[in-house]
Design a protein around this motif. Structure first.
Motif, PDB file in Angstrom:
ATOM      1  N   SER A   1       0.860  -1.187   0.000  1.00 41.22           N
ATOM      2  CA  SER A   1       0.000   0.000   0.000  1.00 41.22           C
ATOM      3  C   SER A   1       0.894   1.233   0.000  1.00 41.22           C
ATOM      4  N   TYR A   2       0.911   1.958  -1.125  1.00 42.24           N
ATOM      5  CA  TYR A   2       1.743   3.156  -1.230  1.00 42.24           C
ATOM      6  C   TYR A   2       0.992   4.358  -0.675  1.00 42.24           C
ATOM      7  N   VAL A   3       1.667   5.112   0.170  1.00 37.81           N
ATOM      8  CA  VAL A   3       1.043   6.260   0.835  1.00 37.81           C
ATOM      9  C   VAL A   3       1.941   7.495   0.727  1.00 37.81           C
ATOM     10  N   PRO A   4       1.299   8.698   0.646  1.00 35.93           N
ATOM     11  CA  PRO A   4      -0.115   8.882   0.282  1.00 35.93           C
ATOM     12  C   PRO A   4      -0.353   8.409  -1.154  1.00 35.93           C
ATOM     13  N   PRO A   5      -1.560   7.984  -1.479  1.00 36.17           N
ATOM     14  CA  PRO A   5      -1.807   7.317  -2.769  1.00 36.17           C
ATOM     15  C   PRO A   5      -1.436   8.132  -3.998  1.00 36.17           C
ATOM     16  N   THR A   6      -1.714   9.431  -3.974  1.00 36.78           N
ATOM     17  CA  THR A   6      -1.489  10.238  -5.174  1.00 36.78           C
ATOM     18  C   THR A   6      -0.120  10.902  -5.205  1.00 36.78           C
ATOM     19  N   ALA A   7       0.668  10.742  -4.158  1.00 35.31           N
ATOM     20  CA  ALA A   7       2.033  11.266  -4.125  1.00 35.31           C
ATOM     21  C   ALA A   7       2.866  10.368  -3.220  1.00 35.31           C
ATOM     22  N   PRO A   8       3.135   9.114  -3.633  1.00 33.69           N
ATOM     23  CA  PRO A   8       3.740   8.122  -2.743  1.00 33.69           C
ATOM     24  C   PRO A   8       5.122   8.513  -2.239  1.00 33.69           C
ATOM     25  N   THR A   9       5.301   8.375  -0.926  1.00 36.22           N
ATOM     26  CA  THR A   9       6.612   8.585  -0.311  1.00 36.22           C
ATOM     27  C   THR A   9       7.009   7.407   0.566  1.00 36.22           C
ATOM     28  N   ALA A  10       6.083   6.490   0.836  1.00 37.81           N
ATOM     29  CA  ALA A  10       6.359   5.364   1.718  1.00 37.81           C
ATOM     30  C   ALA A  10       5.370   4.247   1.414  1.00 37.81           C
ATOM     31  N   TYR A  11       5.505   3.131   2.152  1.00 36.12           N
ATOM     32  CA  TYR A  11       4.582   2.024   1.931  1.00 36.12           C
ATOM     33  C   TYR A  11       4.236   1.331   3.235  1.00 36.12           C
ATOM     34  N   ARG A  12       3.108   0.662   3.231  1.00 37.00           N
ATOM     35  CA  ARG A  12       2.715  -0.272   4.278  1.00 37.00           C
ATOM     36  C   ARG A  12       2.407  -1.610   3.605  1.00 37.00           C
ATOM     37  N   VAL A  13       2.207  -2.651   4.409  1.00 38.14           N
ATOM     38  CA  VAL A  13       1.781  -3.943   3.877  1.00 38.14           C
ATOM     39  C   VAL A  13       0.332  -4.163   4.266  1.00 38.14           C
ATOM     40  N   ALA A  14      -0.482  -4.570   3.311  1.00 42.76           N
ATOM     41  CA  ALA A  14      -1.899  -4.823   3.549  1.00 42.76           C
ATOM     42  C   ALA A  14      -2.243  -6.240   3.126  1.00 42.76           C
ATOM     43  N   ALA A  15      -3.378  -6.730   3.615  1.00 40.34           N
ATOM     44  CA  ALA A  15      -3.845  -8.079   3.288  1.00 40.34           C
ATOM     45  C   ALA A  15      -5.261  -8.001   2.742  1.00 40.34           C
ATOM     46  N   LEU A  16      -5.462  -8.562   1.558  1.00 35.46           N
ATOM     47  CA  LEU A  16      -6.778  -8.615   0.928  1.00 35.46           C
ATOM     48  C   LEU A  16      -7.338 -10.022   1.114  1.00 35.46           C
ATOM     49  N   ASP A  17      -8.433 -10.133   1.853  1.00 36.57           N
ATOM     50  CA  ASP A  17      -9.089 -11.420   2.067  1.00 36.57           C
ATOM     51  C   ASP A  17      -9.839 -11.794   0.793  1.00 36.57           C
ATOM     52  N   LEU A  18      -9.443 -12.890   0.156  1.00 37.39           N
ATOM     53  CA  LEU A  18     -10.028 -13.261  -1.125  1.00 37.39           C
ATOM     54  C   LEU A  18     -11.391 -13.911  -0.989  1.00 37.39           C
ATOM     55  N   THR A  19     -11.805 -14.225   0.232  1.00 35.35           N
ATOM     56  CA  THR A  19     -13.126 -14.829   0.427  1.00 35.35           C
ATOM     57  C   THR A  19     -14.228 -13.795   0.568  1.00 35.35           C
TER      58      THR A  19
END
Length: 407
Positions: free
Chosen positions: A170-188
């Motif tokens: 997850s790049y943040v902030p979305p429209t001007a990325p300066t950093a990242y986090r890790v996110a999890a998308l539940d496929l169910t």
């Protein structure tokens, strides 16, 4: 966030797929030489140096035995899984939308697709965007594809070991990325959550330039080497000026992420001088910097990094650094035209080899180490000074893998 099943979808038969992408000639040798790059694979018969198959796509496993390709045309995408040794079509699927493969599960049963990147672009360098659409599909067509519409700037990282989660950057902030986090998308159920560190709670923001990625042999861990901080794409004055190198660790079976700082001796290094390799048992991760002639070792259980240790390497530093674990467990490092094998415990040299051109890739076989140079592949063995020719091979840009497969 919206989740949508995609209809209609079509599973194409093997005969039709073969007509669109014919398999290559039958290999004469018992083993096939495989060269992998950022663009795809080329397989060569070492018996006569003939090219068996060329394909553009993403590998689904660490040995590159299966290649996943996506061909977009007329508002739909033709997704194929092919055997890398011959190009034989293993399965195929038509998916709505014009898409490209971003990541695949190790067994090739799931792929994450997004709109194709522009020519020359990299998924590791984020583009500004406020929303992201990701399609998850089973190339065999046994499961229906799903499309996920997410608020934010995301890039697929890897599937979980149980195939129930897609880990995202997850790049943040979305429209001007300066950093990242890790996110999890539940496929169910399509829910999105942050990934914690397994130690300190929610994973922290990080900023860095990605260099290399490697997975443990059992597929439970994914390691990404970040060479400097801040990232190349971050504008001046928008992030910390501290040049901090680190290894990003992601547990694919337990679902946590943690960043482990490299020793200061490896901070701010040139990406072409750094590489990493993981021991066969997955207990130790080696990070090498050939320009500074140092190696750091990380305990993958405790996530503790040792201090940098000086090593004796070749004098030729022209070319990208490569590293693998040899069949005897030694750390094998290539820089320029020189290859050196280091004892895994003492990091002292035990073997050296020199080639007539810069080494483009290293690979490991049951008893040998494969060394790819422009136009050829050689093999060397622990305790032997001689390099044996394996095959003439096409010259490929961004070569990252060399190995042998059974046809």
């Amino acid at each position: 966030m919206v989740v949508r099943r995609l209809f209609p979808l079509m599973v194409a038969g093997l005969t039709a797929c073969t007509a669109l992408g014919p398999a290559g000639p039958t290999p004469r040798s018992e083993r096939v030489l495989l060269l992998g790059s950022t663009q795809g694979v080329v397989t060569v018969d070492p018996e006569n140096d003939s090219v068996l198959f060329r394909g553009v796509g993403i590998p689904s496993s660490s040995d590159w035995s299966t290649l996943l390709t996506a061909t977009a045309d007329g508002g739909r995408t033709f997704l194929e899984a092919r055997a890398s040794t011959t190009g034989e079509v293993l399965s195929s699927l038509l998916v709505p939308g014009e898409l490209g493969v971003r990541v695949a599960s190790p067994d090739g049963s799931l792929v994450a697709l997004m709109p194709p990147l522009p020519s020359g672009a990299s998924p590791w360098i984020p583009e500004p965007r406020s929303s992201t659409t990701i399609t998850v599909a089973d190339p065999s067509g046994l499961e229906e594809p799903f499309r996920f519409h997410l608020d934010g700037n995301f890039e697929p990282e890897a599937f979980s070991a149980d195939r129930a989660t897609l880990f995202l950057i997850s790049y943040v902030p979305p429209t001007a990325p300066t950093a990242y986090r890790v996110a999890a998308l539940d496929l169910t159920d399509g829910s999105l959550s942050r990934v914690n560190t397994g130690v300190k709670g929610v994973a922290e923001r990080m900023s860095g330039t990605r260099l290399e990625q490697t997975a443990s042999a059992d597929g439970s861990m994914l390691y990404t080497l970040y060479t400097t901080q801040p990232s190349d794409h971050v504008g001046e004055g928008t992030a910390s000026a501290n040049h901090v190198g680190f290894v990003h660790t992601l547990s694919l079976d337990e679902g946590w992420a943690h960043c482990v700082a490299l020793p200061e001796e490896l901070w701010g290094g040139d990406p072409t001088d750094q590489a990493m390799a993981i021991s066969a048992d997955g207990e130790l991760l080696y990070v090498v910097d050939t320009a500074r002639r140092v190696v750091a070792v990380m305990d993958t259980d405790s996530l503790e990094m040792t201090g940098a240790r000086g090593v004796e390497l070749g004098s030729d530093q022209d070319g990208e650094t490569r590293a693998v674990i040899g069949p005897d467990g030694a750390l094998v490092v290539a820089s320029g035209s020189h290859v050196v094998s280091l004892n895994a415990e003492t990091l002292r040299p035990i073997d050296r080899w020199t080639f007539g051109a810069p080494v483009a890739a290293l690979g490991t076989g049951p008893q040998e180490i494969y060394v790819a140079v422009p136009g050829a592949v050689h093999s060397v063995s622990p305790g032997r000074d001689r390099a044996d020719p394996v095959a003439r091979a096409p010259v490929l840009d961004d070569l990252s893998y060399v190995g042998m497969l059974e046809p």
